[in-house]
Each structure stands twice: as C-alpha cells, then as structure tokens.
Design a protein around this motif. Structure first.
Motif, PDB file in Angstrom:
ATOM      1  N   ARG A  83     -75.738  -4.165 -36.880  1.00  0.00           N
ATOM      2  CA  ARG A  83     -76.735  -3.293 -37.490  1.00  0.00           C
ATOM      3  C   ARG A  83     -77.565  -4.073 -38.500  1.00  0.00           C
ATOM      4  O   ARG A  83     -77.117  -5.090 -39.040  1.00  0.00           O
ATOM      5  N   LEU A  84     -78.748  -3.597 -38.770  1.00  0.00           N
ATOM      6  CA  LEU A  84     -79.648  -4.233 -39.724  1.00  0.00           C
ATOM      7  C   LEU A  84     -79.248  -3.812 -41.129  1.00  0.00           C
ATOM      8  O   LEU A  84     -79.156  -2.617 -41.436  1.00  0.00           O
ATOM      9  N   MET A  90     -79.202  -9.223 -39.978  1.00  0.00           N
ATOM     10  CA  MET A  90     -78.256  -8.548 -39.095  1.00  0.00           C
ATOM     11  C   MET A  90     -76.843  -8.701 -39.651  1.00  0.00           C
ATOM     12  O   MET A  90     -76.425  -9.791 -40.052  1.00  0.00           O
ATOM     13  N   GLU A  91     -76.091  -7.597 -39.688  1.00  0.00           N
ATOM     14  CA  GLU A  91     -74.715  -7.657 -40.136  1.00  0.00           C
ATOM     15  C   GLU A  91     -73.847  -8.345 -39.086  1.00  0.00           C
ATOM     16  O   GLU A  91     -74.242  -8.515 -37.940  1.00  0.00           O
TER      17      GLU A  91
END
Length: 534
Positions: A83-84, A90-91
């Motif tokens: 996820r962003l 980005m994680e």
C-alpha cells in the motif's frame, strides 16, 4: 512472535470432465491440452488453488461477519499487496504465511487410462439449432468421463500454535465450498467433489530457528568462505526479465539476494528483527556476502557463467575451426587480432560461436528447460478477471539422464564471511541455510542443502604481462554478474569512471585502468518507471 513450520497435505477431488490448460502443444488436432509438469504428470497449478481458496475464504468472512475467519486472517495467510504510505512510498509487502505447491494427479489409484481421452465441444447457432462452422473444439481429458480424479500436494504454513487449528479448519471449509475448478466451469466442467476433499497436517510442526551448536565443528573462525550444493523442490522463477508487457521469464541462476532475503524472512518468522539497529543476526546477515547459485551439469560443473566480453572469433571460420582471441591480452599489433576476417564480438556471435567458446573455456551452458505457464487474476466472484492474463516462464529444477529418468538438479553457492566477527551469529545464519529455506522466488520453491558447508577456495589471482603496456603488475578482472560501478549523471569518459571505482574498491590510489570491455544498460524495468528519481 515465534512461529512453527507446518506441512499441510491438500487433496482435491474433481469429477471428469475438467481442464487445467497448458501452453505446450501435445498432439495434432487437440485445441486445449492438460497442464503437466516436467515428468508428464497432470497438475493443478498452485496459483489457481491459492486464488480460489482466497475467493472462498472471503465469501466465508462475509457470510459469518468474520466469526469463522476474518479479512485480517486472510491477508496474513495469503498475503496482501503493498500500500502507498503517507509519505508517498510503497510500504513493505505483506507476504503470506501459506506457501502453496502444485497439486499432482494421484496416479496410484489407477485413475488414468493409457488411451488419450478427448472431449469435443461445438457452438450451436441459436437461430437454426445447427452447429456453427469452424466452431469445433477438441479438449484433452486426463481421465475418463464421470471418473473422480484426486490431485494432492503440500501447503507449507508458518503459524503460531494457537492459530494452526483455525487455519486448517478454514482451509477445509474453503475447499469444500468450491463448486468447480479449472477452465470452462460455466459449461459444467471441473465439478469439485467436496466430500472427498481433505486438508490434514503432515507430521509434527518443526522449529524454524535451529541451533548452531551442530555446526560448531563445521564452521570455524577461520571459515572465510563456505561452499554449498543445493536443490529445489519445484521449478524456480527468479531474476525475471520482461520479454513483453505480459510475459516474464526467469533466469537459470538464483541471485544471492533472493537467498539472503529468504534467510531474513526466516529470522522474522522466528521472532527476530533483522532490520532493527543493533540486531546481531541482522548486522551479520547484512555484512556477509552470498554469491549467486549457479546450476550444475551432470558432471558437477558450474553452468551459465559469464564469458569475457573481450573475446572475439573469426565469423567466417568453419564450426570445427572456431578459435578465440582475447583482445585484453593479445600480444600482436594486428587490428584483426590475427584473424583472416574482421573479428566478431559476443553481441554478433552465432550459436556455434558461443558453444565453441564455452567448450574451449570449460564454461558449459545448463540447457535448462523453460516452463511457460499462463496466469490470470481471480476476482472476488471466483471468476478470472478480464485483462489480467500474463505468462510466467519458470526454469526446471530437474535434470534428465537422457533415458527418461529425472533427478534433482544441483546449484552451487558460496557464503563469504566478509569480516563478520560474531561467530555465533555467523553460525546461526549458516544453520538457518542448512535447515532449508521456503519461499524462494515467484514459485515459492524450497531450498535444501545436499552438500556442505565445506571450506571454499578463493579464486587464484595471478599477474599477467601485457606487451606494450607500461607500469607494474597487471591483472585481468572478469565481472560475472551485473554491477553498479558508475554514476548515471557523471558525464566523464567511462574509462575514467571505472578507474575511479577500482581505485576506491582496491584502496590503491595510483592504480591505472589499462583497457576495458563493458556492456551497459539501463536497469530497473517497470520498477524504475514506477519510481522515477524526479
């Protein structure tokens, strides 16, 4: 939070007709053939099973309002996309705790027939009721109509003691909830016989962080380089390259980074924090160097090693007369390097040139089989999503003896201590490797050590004399894997940039780069396009 490694046996029963379609052509006149592995056994691909299991678990979560299984459980077991984050990065990906393998047809129950079974389909014109011209499809079946076939395989799961029972129970419910699998479900193919499907643990769970005491004799303080021979339990898909927008192909070697990442993942699952500052195992793992694992041939030679870019051949010479010249060490002054014709360099070589070069240098090619397989995303309704089709080309983990028999292929890798002073941390990392690693590459292959650790030998470093070159001792250096040695924004000549790099790497400030042959390219592919520097 420490977990244990579980092996779960999964068996799915399907009533014929069904189709899990492969990409290879098997016989003339067959439009859709069954997917098989290298040994010719029909299989259900792991990705197909995982996708349908996820869809079924999501339905169970909705129907029970999370009381049987929650969405958090599903994401933890099967993974979730990155996820962003709030800062635009980005994680880290949420990697799943369950690793699925292909399910092989259980042939011990004599479910198949020696005669090839075929199913014919034809489209009917709705207005006339007649068969439409050119709309006949012939499908291969792996067992006779009406028979029940069982496909079995293993799921590797990293679970806590208190969640193992819930996970296995949820998997069993999900499998029995599936009405059908494979292609052409909408016309009645692939009925799942739920009452004959089973999900059960295999043996007792095992600890995933073994003790290093058993290695105290094999790994001493003087062990600067250790050598291992390894195998994989399934085809591997690592170091992928984009052949087209939706086609990805893997390499025959296994990058050391993939193995290092699997070790870090194992430490995390055992409750460690290899990324945390001051963590002994993390610091040791970050410092030591793990080489690429190179495939071995039947004679134990390392395959697919790089050939020097400074080599040239005479392109007009007969195949049996191909000879090599190394431009870096050539002693003459002839610009043709002593050939009768203009020399040809590697980018212009034909297959016979590369084969001759590998034979002369004893650097064989692996001839490893490529295994293309189609993939598609499964939507929330359990149906393949539109415009989500892509092809992955894995490499075979088996080596044929030429007589129809297969054996596991071996790869060879080396672990270099690289100044790690913590003996206990070093031995623990080696023990983790020796205990086997799951989740290597896109196929989630398991790595097993079959030889080692043994003391490795450093390559010999020998000075050479180059006629017409000034200075002291000269050395010819061959880089066998890609390296980032220059700044892409540096506009100086490449020779100056390479010389600066080798001066920095060697610590010799007056080192002089006499000559070089290099092949450069922009790296990163789709990752570089997603994360542009500006």
């Amino acid at each position: 939070m420490s977990r244990k490694r579980y092996e779960i046996e999964l068996c799915i029963a399907i009533r014929s007709p069904f189709l899990f379609q492969g990409l290879a052509a098997t016989a003339l006149g067959i439009d859709a053939n069954a997917l098989r592995n290298e040994k010719g056994v029909p299989i259900i691909p792991a990705d197909h099973v995982r996708g349908l299991v996820r869809a079924a678990l999501c339905e169970i979560a909705k129907a029970t309002d999370g009381s049987v299984v929650s969405q958090n459980d599903i994401d933890a077991w099967l993974g979730a996309p990155s996820r962003l984050s709030t800062n635009g990065e980005m994680e880290r990906p949420n990697r799943g705790l369950l690793l699925f393998a292909d399910l092989e047809l259980d042939q011990q129950e004599d479910q198949t027939t020696e005669r090839r079974e075929l199913l014919h389909r034809v489209r009917i014109d709705r207005e006339t009721g007649a068969a439409e011209e050119g709309m006949l499809q012939t499908i291969e079946l792996v067992c006779p109509l009406g028979k029940i076939a069982k496909f079995c395989g293993t799921i590797v799961a990293y679970l806590e003691d208190n969640e193992a029972g819930n996970c296995i129970g949820a998997l069993e419910k999900a499998i029995k909830l599936l009405p059908a699998m494979g292609a052409l479900k909408s016309v009645g193919l692939g009925e799942v016989v739920g009452e004959e499907c089973t999900v059960r643990p295999k043996g007792d769970p095992s600890e995933i962080r073994p003790s290093a005491e058993a290695l105290s004799g094999a790994v001493s303080r003087s062990s600067d380089t250790l050598e291992f021979d390894i195998t994989f339990d399934r085809p591997i898909l690592v170091a992928t390259r984009h052949l087209a927008d939706n086609v990805f192909a893997g390499e025959s070697f296994v990058p050391g980074a993939a193995i290092k990442g699997a070790i870090a993942r194992r430490i995390e699952l055992a409750g460690g924090s290899p990324d945390a500052p001051g963590d002994a195992l993390g610091e040791a793992l970050g410092r030591l160097v793990i080489s690429h694992a190179w495939p071995l041939d039947a004679e134990g030679r390392e395959c697919d090693r790089a050939l020097p870019l400074s080599l040239a051949v005479d392109p007009e010479a007969a195949e049996e007369e191909v000879s090599l010249r190394d431009a870096l060490s050539y002693q003459g002054t002839d610009p043709l390097l002593g050939f009768a014709h203009a020399p040809a360099w590697q980018p212009d070589w034909k297959d016979e040139h590369a084969k001759a070069a590998r034979n002369l240098l004893d650097r064989p090619a692996s001839q490893m089989a490529s295994l293309p397989r189609g993939h598609t995303a499964i939507g929330p309704d359990g149906i393949a999503s539109d415009e989500q089709l892509f092809v992955m080309v894995a490499r075979s983990n088996l080596l044929s003896d030429g007589n129809g028999e297969w054996q596991p292929r071996r790869w060879r890798l080396r672990v270099h201590r690289n100044g790690v002073d913590d003996d206990d941390a070093f031995r623990q990392i080696v023990s983790i490797l020796c205990n086997g690693l799951d989740g290597i590459g896109r196929t989630g292959a398991r790595l097993e050590v079959v030889r080692g650790p043994q003391e490795g030998k450093a390559p010999a470093v020998c000075p050479v004399t180059l006629q017409g070159k000034q200075g002291g001792e000269a050395f010819i250096v061959l880089l066998e894997t890609p390296a980032v040695m220059t700044d892409p924004w540096d506009t100086r000549p490449m020779a100056e940039q390479y010389q600066d790099y080798f001066r920095w790497a060697s610590g010799v400030n007056d080192l002089e780069l006499l000559d070089h042959f290099a092949q450069r390219e922009l790296a990163g592919g789709h990752v570089a396009r997603r994360r542009r520097a500006w």
